[in-house]
Scaffold this active site. Structure first.
Site: not given
Ligand code: IPE
Ligand code: IPE
Ligand code: MG
Length: 261
Positions: A89, A41
Protein backbone atom coordinates in the site's frame (compact mmCIF):
# COMPACT_ATOMS: atom_id res chain seq x y z
CA UNK A 1 -24.85 -45.09 -10.16
CA UNK A 2 -27.19 -42.67 -11.87
CA UNK A 3 -28.97 -42.10 -8.57
CA UNK A 4 -25.66 -41.49 -6.87
CA UNK A 5 -24.87 -38.79 -9.39
CA UNK A 6 -28.30 -37.22 -8.94
CA UNK A 7 -27.79 -37.15 -5.18
CA UNK A 8 -24.39 -35.62 -5.61
CA UNK A 9 -26.02 -32.70 -7.45
CA UNK A 10 -28.59 -32.17 -4.71
CA UNK A 11 -26.12 -32.42 -1.83
CA UNK A 12 -23.81 -29.75 -3.10
CA UNK A 13 -22.54 -26.96 -0.81
CA UNK A 14 -25.01 -24.14 -0.04
CA UNK A 15 -25.21 -21.57 -2.79
CA UNK A 16 -25.49 -17.80 -2.38
CA UNK A 17 -29.15 -18.04 -3.35
CA UNK A 18 -29.89 -20.28 -0.30
CA UNK A 19 -28.47 -17.73 2.14
CA UNK A 20 -30.59 -17.05 5.17
CA UNK A 21 -30.17 -14.06 7.36
CA UNK A 22 -28.71 -14.84 10.75
CA UNK A 23 -29.41 -13.14 14.06
CA UNK A 24 -26.99 -12.91 16.95
CA UNK A 25 -28.96 -15.64 18.72
CA UNK A 26 -28.72 -17.98 15.70
CA UNK A 27 -25.00 -17.52 15.54
CA UNK A 28 -24.57 -17.99 19.30
CA UNK A 29 -26.35 -21.33 19.02
CA UNK A 30 -23.61 -22.61 16.71
CA UNK A 31 -19.83 -22.79 16.96
CA UNK A 32 -18.46 -19.26 16.86
CA UNK A 33 -15.13 -19.12 14.97
CA UNK A 34 -12.32 -18.45 17.44
CA UNK A 35 -10.14 -16.45 15.07
CA UNK A 36 -11.69 -14.24 12.39
CA UNK A 37 -9.47 -12.36 9.94
CA UNK A 38 -10.81 -9.60 7.71
CA UNK A 39 -9.43 -7.98 4.56
CA UNK A 40 -11.20 -4.63 4.90
CA UNK A 41 -11.47 -3.53 1.28
CA UNK A 42 -13.51 -1.07 -0.76
CA UNK A 43 -13.04 2.24 1.06
CA UNK A 44 -11.91 4.03 -2.09
CA UNK A 45 -14.85 2.79 -4.16
CA UNK A 46 -17.28 3.71 -1.37
CA UNK A 47 -15.98 7.30 -1.50
CA UNK A 48 -15.93 7.41 -5.29
CA UNK A 49 -19.60 6.40 -5.43
CA UNK A 50 -20.37 9.48 -3.33
CA UNK A 51 -18.02 11.78 -5.26
CA UNK A 52 -15.87 12.10 -2.13
CA UNK A 53 -12.07 11.88 -1.86
CA UNK A 54 -10.77 8.34 -1.22
CA UNK A 55 -9.67 9.29 2.28
CA UNK A 56 -13.32 9.93 3.24
CA UNK A 57 -13.83 6.20 2.66
CA UNK A 58 -10.93 5.37 4.99
CA UNK A 59 -12.38 7.63 7.68
CA UNK A 60 -15.79 5.97 7.41
CA UNK A 61 -14.08 2.57 7.43
CA UNK A 62 -12.57 3.38 10.83
CA UNK A 63 -16.07 3.57 12.34
CA UNK A 64 -16.78 0.13 10.94
CA UNK A 65 -13.66 -1.17 12.69
CA UNK A 66 -15.21 -0.04 15.99
CA UNK A 67 -18.55 -1.71 15.27
CA UNK A 68 -17.00 -4.92 14.07
CA UNK A 69 -14.75 -5.10 17.14
CA UNK A 70 -17.81 -4.68 19.37
CA UNK A 71 -19.90 -7.37 17.71
CA UNK A 72 -16.98 -9.82 17.49
CA UNK A 73 -16.34 -9.30 21.20
CA UNK A 74 -20.04 -9.78 22.01
CA UNK A 75 -20.05 -13.08 20.12
CA UNK A 76 -17.06 -14.31 22.11
CA UNK A 77 -14.57 -14.33 19.21
CA UNK A 78 -11.07 -14.85 20.67
CA UNK A 79 -8.99 -13.15 17.99
CA UNK A 80 -10.00 -10.56 15.41
CA UNK A 81 -7.26 -9.80 12.88
CA UNK A 82 -7.83 -6.78 10.64
CA UNK A 83 -5.76 -6.08 7.53
CA UNK A 84 -5.30 -2.32 7.73
CA UNK A 85 -2.26 -1.59 5.55
CA UNK A 86 -0.22 -3.90 3.35
CA UNK A 87 3.46 -3.70 2.46
CA UNK A 88 2.21 -2.93 -1.06
CA UNK A 89 0.00 0.00 0.00
CA UNK A 90 3.04 2.34 0.10
CA UNK A 91 2.55 2.56 -3.69
CA UNK A 92 -0.44 4.85 -3.10
CA UNK A 93 -0.25 8.68 -3.34
CA UNK A 94 1.60 10.26 -0.41
CA UNK A 95 -1.47 12.16 0.72
CA UNK A 96 -3.46 8.93 1.07
CA UNK A 97 -0.62 7.07 2.82
CA UNK A 98 -0.14 9.98 5.26
CA UNK A 99 -3.87 9.95 6.01
CA UNK A 100 -3.89 6.19 6.60
CA UNK A 101 -0.89 6.51 8.95
CA UNK A 102 -2.83 9.04 11.05
CA UNK A 103 -5.90 6.86 11.44
CA UNK A 104 -4.54 4.58 14.20
CA UNK A 105 -3.97 7.66 16.40
CA UNK A 106 -7.45 8.96 15.79
CA UNK A 107 -9.01 5.54 16.29
CA UNK A 108 -7.14 4.89 19.52
CA UNK A 109 -7.53 8.40 20.94
CA UNK A 110 -11.29 7.97 21.01
CA UNK A 111 -11.61 4.22 21.41
CA UNK A 112 -8.75 3.02 23.62
CA UNK A 113 -10.66 3.61 26.90
CA UNK A 114 -13.50 1.41 25.64
CA UNK A 115 -11.04 -1.30 24.55
CA UNK A 116 -9.47 -1.24 28.02
CA UNK A 117 -12.92 -1.37 29.61
CA UNK A 118 -14.00 -4.27 27.38
CA UNK A 119 -10.88 -6.27 28.34
CA UNK A 120 -9.62 -6.28 24.71
CA UNK A 121 -5.89 -6.81 24.06
CA UNK A 122 -4.49 -4.80 21.15
CA UNK A 123 -1.67 -6.37 19.13
CA UNK A 124 0.04 -5.62 15.86
CA UNK A 125 1.63 -7.71 13.13
CA UNK A 126 3.71 -6.21 10.35
CA UNK A 127 6.99 -4.39 9.93
CA UNK A 128 7.07 -1.77 12.68
CA UNK A 129 10.33 -0.23 11.48
CA UNK A 130 8.65 1.09 8.33
CA UNK A 131 5.96 3.02 10.23
CA UNK A 132 6.17 6.75 11.01
CA UNK A 133 7.06 7.46 14.67
CA UNK A 134 3.69 9.02 15.49
CA UNK A 135 1.83 5.94 14.24
CA UNK A 136 4.09 3.52 16.06
CA UNK A 137 3.85 5.49 19.32
CA UNK A 138 0.05 5.42 19.27
CA UNK A 139 -0.04 1.69 18.62
CA UNK A 140 2.63 0.81 21.14
CA UNK A 141 0.75 2.77 23.78
CA UNK A 142 -2.41 0.77 23.01
CA UNK A 143 -0.47 -2.51 23.12
CA UNK A 144 1.07 -1.60 26.51
CA UNK A 145 -2.17 -0.22 28.00
CA UNK A 146 -4.07 -3.40 27.11
CA UNK A 147 -1.36 -6.00 27.63
CA UNK A 148 -2.82 -7.35 30.87
CA UNK A 149 -6.30 -7.66 29.39
CA UNK A 150 -7.48 -11.22 29.04
CA UNK A 151 -10.36 -10.86 26.55
CA UNK A 152 -10.46 -10.73 22.77
CA UNK A 153 -7.22 -10.04 20.90
CA UNK A 154 -7.65 -7.21 18.41
CA UNK A 155 -4.76 -7.79 16.05
CA UNK A 156 -3.97 -5.09 13.47
CA UNK A 157 -2.00 -6.07 10.39
CA UNK A 158 -0.21 -2.84 9.62
CA UNK A 159 2.59 -2.63 7.07
CA UNK A 160 2.05 -6.36 6.81
CA UNK A 161 2.93 -8.67 3.92
CA UNK A 162 2.60 -12.46 4.05
CA UNK A 163 5.65 -13.16 1.89
CA UNK A 164 7.88 -10.77 3.85
CA UNK A 165 6.69 -12.42 7.06
CA UNK A 166 7.70 -15.85 5.72
CA UNK A 167 11.11 -14.63 4.53
CA UNK A 168 11.76 -13.04 7.93
CA UNK A 169 10.93 -16.34 9.67
CA UNK A 170 13.15 -18.32 7.28
CA UNK A 171 16.08 -15.93 7.91
CA UNK A 172 15.75 -16.20 11.67
CA UNK A 173 15.51 -19.97 11.60
CA UNK A 174 18.49 -20.17 9.21
CA UNK A 175 20.52 -17.91 11.51
CA UNK A 176 19.71 -20.00 14.57
CA UNK A 177 20.42 -23.22 12.71
CA UNK A 178 23.82 -21.84 11.70
CA UNK A 179 24.55 -20.96 15.34
CA UNK A 180 23.55 -24.44 16.42
CA UNK A 181 20.53 -23.21 18.46
CA UNK A 182 18.13 -25.20 16.26
CA UNK A 183 18.74 -28.63 14.72
CA UNK A 184 17.46 -29.03 11.14
CA UNK A 185 15.31 -31.96 12.27
CA UNK A 186 13.55 -29.74 14.80
CA UNK A 187 12.10 -27.57 12.01
CA UNK A 188 8.45 -28.53 11.68
CA UNK A 189 5.14 -26.71 11.15
CA UNK A 190 4.80 -25.81 14.81
CA UNK A 191 8.29 -24.37 15.06
CA UNK A 192 7.89 -22.47 11.79
CA UNK A 193 4.55 -20.99 12.92
CA UNK A 194 6.14 -19.73 16.12
CA UNK A 195 8.62 -17.67 14.04
CA UNK A 196 5.81 -15.87 12.19
CA UNK A 197 4.49 -12.53 13.44
CA UNK A 198 1.35 -14.24 14.69
CA UNK A 199 3.63 -16.29 17.04
CA UNK A 200 1.39 -18.11 19.48
CA UNK A 201 -1.93 -17.02 17.92
CA UNK A 202 -3.96 -19.86 16.46
CA UNK A 203 -4.71 -19.84 12.71
CA UNK A 204 -7.83 -18.01 11.45
CA UNK A 205 -10.96 -20.17 11.23
CA UNK A 206 -12.71 -17.67 9.01
CA UNK A 207 -11.35 -15.15 6.52
CA UNK A 208 -13.72 -12.45 5.27
CA UNK A 209 -12.95 -10.09 2.39
CA UNK A 210 -15.26 -7.23 1.50
CA UNK A 211 -15.69 -5.30 -1.77
CA UNK A 212 -16.09 -8.20 -4.20
CA UNK A 213 -12.38 -8.85 -4.83
CA UNK A 214 -11.65 -12.55 -4.77
CA UNK A 215 -7.96 -12.57 -3.85
CA UNK A 216 -5.68 -12.63 -0.83
CA UNK A 217 -3.45 -9.63 -1.60
CA UNK A 218 -0.54 -11.15 0.35
CA UNK A 219 -2.48 -11.70 3.59
CA UNK A 220 -1.54 -14.44 6.09
CA UNK A 221 -0.40 -16.86 3.40
CA UNK A 222 0.79 -19.54 5.81
CA UNK A 223 -1.90 -19.15 8.46
CA UNK A 224 -4.97 -19.51 6.23
CA UNK A 225 -4.07 -22.94 4.82
CA UNK A 226 -7.33 -24.38 6.21
CA UNK A 227 -9.41 -21.27 6.89
CA UNK A 228 -12.92 -20.94 5.49
CA UNK A 229 -13.25 -17.98 3.08
CA UNK A 230 -16.28 -15.70 2.81
CA UNK A 231 -16.21 -13.07 0.08
CA UNK A 232 -18.88 -10.38 0.06
CA UNK A 233 -19.60 -7.58 -2.41
CA UNK A 234 -20.34 -5.14 0.42
CA UNK A 235 -17.80 -2.29 0.57
CA UNK A 236 -16.03 -2.03 3.93
CA UNK A 237 -17.63 1.29 5.01
CA UNK A 238 -21.06 -0.31 4.41
CA UNK A 239 -20.22 -3.49 6.37
CA UNK A 240 -22.79 -3.79 9.18
CA UNK A 241 -23.28 -6.18 12.08
CA UNK A 242 -25.80 -8.01 9.89
CA UNK A 243 -23.10 -8.70 7.27
CA UNK A 244 -20.75 -9.94 9.96
CA UNK A 245 -23.44 -12.27 11.33
CA UNK A 246 -24.16 -13.46 7.79
CA UNK A 247 -20.49 -14.36 7.27
CA UNK A 248 -20.33 -16.24 10.58
CA UNK A 249 -23.62 -18.01 9.77
CA UNK A 250 -22.21 -19.06 6.42
CA UNK A 251 -19.08 -20.37 8.19
CA UNK A 252 -21.29 -22.40 10.51
CA UNK A 253 -22.90 -24.15 7.53
CA UNK A 254 -19.55 -25.32 6.17
CA UNK A 255 -18.09 -28.76 6.83
CA UNK A 256 -14.39 -28.42 7.68
CA UNK A 257 -12.75 -31.69 6.68
CA UNK A 258 -8.99 -30.93 6.79
CA UNK A 259 -8.44 -33.57 4.15
CA UNK A 260 -10.53 -36.21 5.93
CA UNK A 261 -13.96 -37.46 4.91
C1 IPE B 1 -5.58 -5.30 0.58
O1 IPE B 1 -6.36 -4.43 -0.16
C2 IPE B 1 -4.92 -4.59 1.72
C3 IPE B 1 -5.81 -4.11 2.77
C4 IPE B 1 -7.09 -4.28 2.84
C5 IPE B 1 -5.16 -3.41 3.83
P1 IPE B 1 -5.81 -3.71 -1.48
O2 IPE B 1 -6.91 -2.85 -1.96
O3 IPE B 1 -4.51 -3.07 -1.22
O4 IPE B 1 -5.58 -4.96 -2.43
P2 IPE B 1 -5.49 -5.05 -4.01
O5 IPE B 1 -4.50 -4.01 -4.47
O6 IPE B 1 -6.85 -4.77 -4.55
O7 IPE B 1 -5.05 -6.45 -4.28
C1 IPE C 1 -9.10 -0.77 1.75
O1 IPE C 1 -9.79 0.03 0.86
C2 IPE C 1 -8.22 0.01 2.68
C3 IPE C 1 -6.79 -0.14 2.42
C4 IPE C 1 -6.24 -0.91 1.53
C5 IPE C 1 -5.90 0.67 3.23
P1 IPE C 1 -9.16 0.52 -0.51
O2 IPE C 1 -8.50 1.83 -0.28
O3 IPE C 1 -8.28 -0.53 -1.10
O4 IPE C 1 -10.45 0.70 -1.38
P2 IPE C 1 -10.63 0.37 -2.92
O5 IPE C 1 -10.22 -1.05 -3.11
O6 IPE C 1 -9.75 1.30 -3.66
O7 IPE C 1 -12.08 0.60 -3.18
MG1 MG D 1 -8.66 -2.08 -2.34
Amino acid sequence: MLNLLKNWKNNNQPQASDMESYTKEDVLNGHVPEHIAIIMDGNGRWAKKRALPRVAGHHEGMKVVKNTTRIANQLGVKILTLYAFSTENWKRPKFEVDFLMKLPEEFLSTYLPELVEENVQVRIIGDRTGLPDHTLRAIEKAVIDTKNNTGMVLNFALNYGGRKEIIRAVKSIAEQTKNGDIEIDEIDEELFSSYLMTESLQDPDLLIRTSGEIRLSNFMLWQIAYSEFVFTDVLWPDFKDSHFLQAVGEYQRRARRYGGV
